[in-house]
Enzyme design. Structure first.
Site, PDB file in Angstrom:
ATOM      1  N   VAL A  64       0.605  -0.941  -0.008  1.00  0.00           N
ATOM      2  CA  VAL A  64      -0.030  -0.044   0.078  1.00  0.00           C
ATOM      3  C   VAL A  64       0.966   1.626   0.037  1.00  0.00           C
ATOM      4  CG1 VAL A  64      -2.342  -0.606   0.986  1.00  0.00           C
ATOM      5  CG2 VAL A  64      -0.242   0.115   2.344  1.00  0.00           C
ATOM      6  N   LYS A 129      -9.276   1.369  19.064  1.00  0.00           N
ATOM      7  CA  LYS A 129      -7.952   1.516  19.318  1.00  0.00           C
ATOM      8  C   LYS A 129      -8.311   3.320  18.652  1.00  0.00           C
ATOM      9  CE  LYS A 129      -5.437  -2.762  20.129  1.00  0.00           C
ATOM     10  NZ  LYS A 129      -7.127  -3.305  19.627  1.00  0.00           N
ATOM     11  N   VAL A 170     -11.512  -8.729  16.928  1.00  0.00           N
ATOM     12  CA  VAL A 170     -12.075 -10.160  16.153  1.00  0.00           C
ATOM     13  C   VAL A 170     -11.895 -10.891  17.458  1.00  0.00           C
ATOM     14  CG1 VAL A 170     -12.846 -11.924  14.399  1.00  0.00           C
ATOM     15  CG2 VAL A 170     -12.629  -9.342  13.809  1.00  0.00           C
ATOM     16  N   GLY A 172     -10.468 -14.760  18.316  1.00  0.00           N
ATOM     17  CA  GLY A 172      -9.735 -15.310  17.814  1.00  0.00           C
ATOM     18  C   GLY A 172      -8.781 -15.769  17.013  1.00  0.00           C
ATOM     19  N   VAL A 177      -6.925 -12.273  22.939  1.00  0.00           N
ATOM     20  CA  VAL A 177      -6.816 -13.057  24.302  1.00  0.00           C
ATOM     21  C   VAL A 177      -6.585 -14.134  24.303  1.00  0.00           C
ATOM     22  CG1 VAL A 177      -8.663 -12.308  25.466  1.00  0.00           C
ATOM     23  CG2 VAL A 177      -6.563 -12.662  26.423  1.00  0.00           C
TER      24      VAL A 177
END
Length: 327
Positions: A64, A129, A170, A172, A177
């Site tokens: 990008v 975030k 998301v 998993g 975590v």
């Protein structure tokens, strides 16, 4: 909506890109899906996973950061989903220039290429975030969000819109975590470390994230930020769901980490509207009466905010355990 369309996904070999590609190929009949990324090995592995769809998928090596390469890739593309980013908080803190080049300059390049190549819609993936950021990753994603929203001002007479989809980690996925706890459990240990007993998070599946992006493709007029209504959970409840009766030593919050995921701030609530299964934060600035997005939902009350600690929907330990079985 997606039938006979050419769709390009930046960072398309990631967990979102693969889930989006699978969902679209299963539920629609696109003309072509272009996977744009810089890791040829991941592209090779993905081509094997999707070999039954080889006539519909194209793999394009590129970064990008490379505007000219993206312009080549964007030729004939109808929709762009921007999922590429430097996402690891410590890596961004230690390599700030690299995070800026990918997350900010990369966003600028996508906007330029989309405007020049006749793309119809661009949906950029954001993150919790980016809301009141406390680390560099969040700061770069905040700037990225602002760039995509402002890009609508440069569309002029072009038939193009830029919008944003925002959600947290998301369930998993890499960086969440759940795999961290899973590795500890598989090593035979009987305790799961908790950074802070007060910590909460939203629960969103990959499929829910994919559906929100498709909703944005279908409905966005330009400048909107789409946010799913999803349940919250306590990190301590997640630990008990994964390892019942485990010890949970509190080890302290990590640098750059938040206690709760925030999706809509009190300040954003001035232009936020509620829908059946999602919220939309509309742009405060309007660049064209013709392209003005008109809210059809219910205006949220003054002082509203949406974060994982003030949610009205919470998962129990048993519900978390059932969701884990489905992953």
């Amino acid at each position: 909506m997606l039938n006979n369309k050419t769709i390009l996904i930046t960072g398309g070999t990631g967990s979102f890109g693969k889930a989006f590609t699978k969902y679209v190929l299963t539920h629609y009949n696109p003309k072509k899906i272009i996977i744009y990324s810089r890791d040829e090995f991941k592209q090779f592995n993905m081509s094997i996973d999707f070999k039954e769809y080889k006539e519909k998928i194209r793999f394009f090596i590129g970064d990008v950061r490379d505007l000219e390469r993206m312009k080549r890739a964007f030729e004939g593309v109808d929709y762009v989903i921007h999922a590429a980013a430097m996402k690891q908080v410590p890596a961004c803190e230690y390599n700030p220039n690299e995070a800026i080049k990918t997350n900010i300059h990369g966003a600028q390049n996508i906007i330029e290429a989309a405007l020049d190549c006749g793309v119809k819609k661009v949906v950029a993936l954001s993150t919790d975030k980016a809301v009141n950021p406390v680390n560099l990753y969040g700061g770069t994603k905040l700037v990225s969000d602002k760039l995509f929203i402002a890009a609508n001002a440069y569309a002029g007479s072009k038939d193009i819109s830029f919008s944003i989809v925002r959600y947290g980690n998301v369930a998993g996925s890499r960086g969440s975590v759940i795999p961290f706890f899973k590795d500890i459990i598989e090593s035979g240990k009987k305790e799961l470390p908790i950074t802070d007993y007060r910590m909460t998070r939203f629960w969103i599946s990959l499929e829910e994230g994919v559906k929100l992006v498709i909703k944005a493709l279908e409905e966005a007029k330009g400048g909107e930020t789409f946010i799913s209504k999803i349940p919250s959970f306590k990190i301590t409840d997640l630990a008990q769901a994964m390892l019942p009766g485990c010890e949970m030593p509190e080890v302290g919050i990590r640098e750059g980490e938040k206690l709760h995921e925030i999706m809509v701030t009190v300040e954003d609530s001035m232009t936020t509207y509620e829908y059946d299964k999602h919220y939309i934060v509309y742009p405060q600035m309007v660049w064209s009466d013709v392209k003005r997005p008109v809210p059809t939902g219910k205006k949220v009350p003054e002082g509203f905010s949406y974060s994982s600690d003030n949610n009205t929907e919470w998962l129990t330990v048993e519900e978390i355990r059932e969701l884990l079985k489905q992953m």
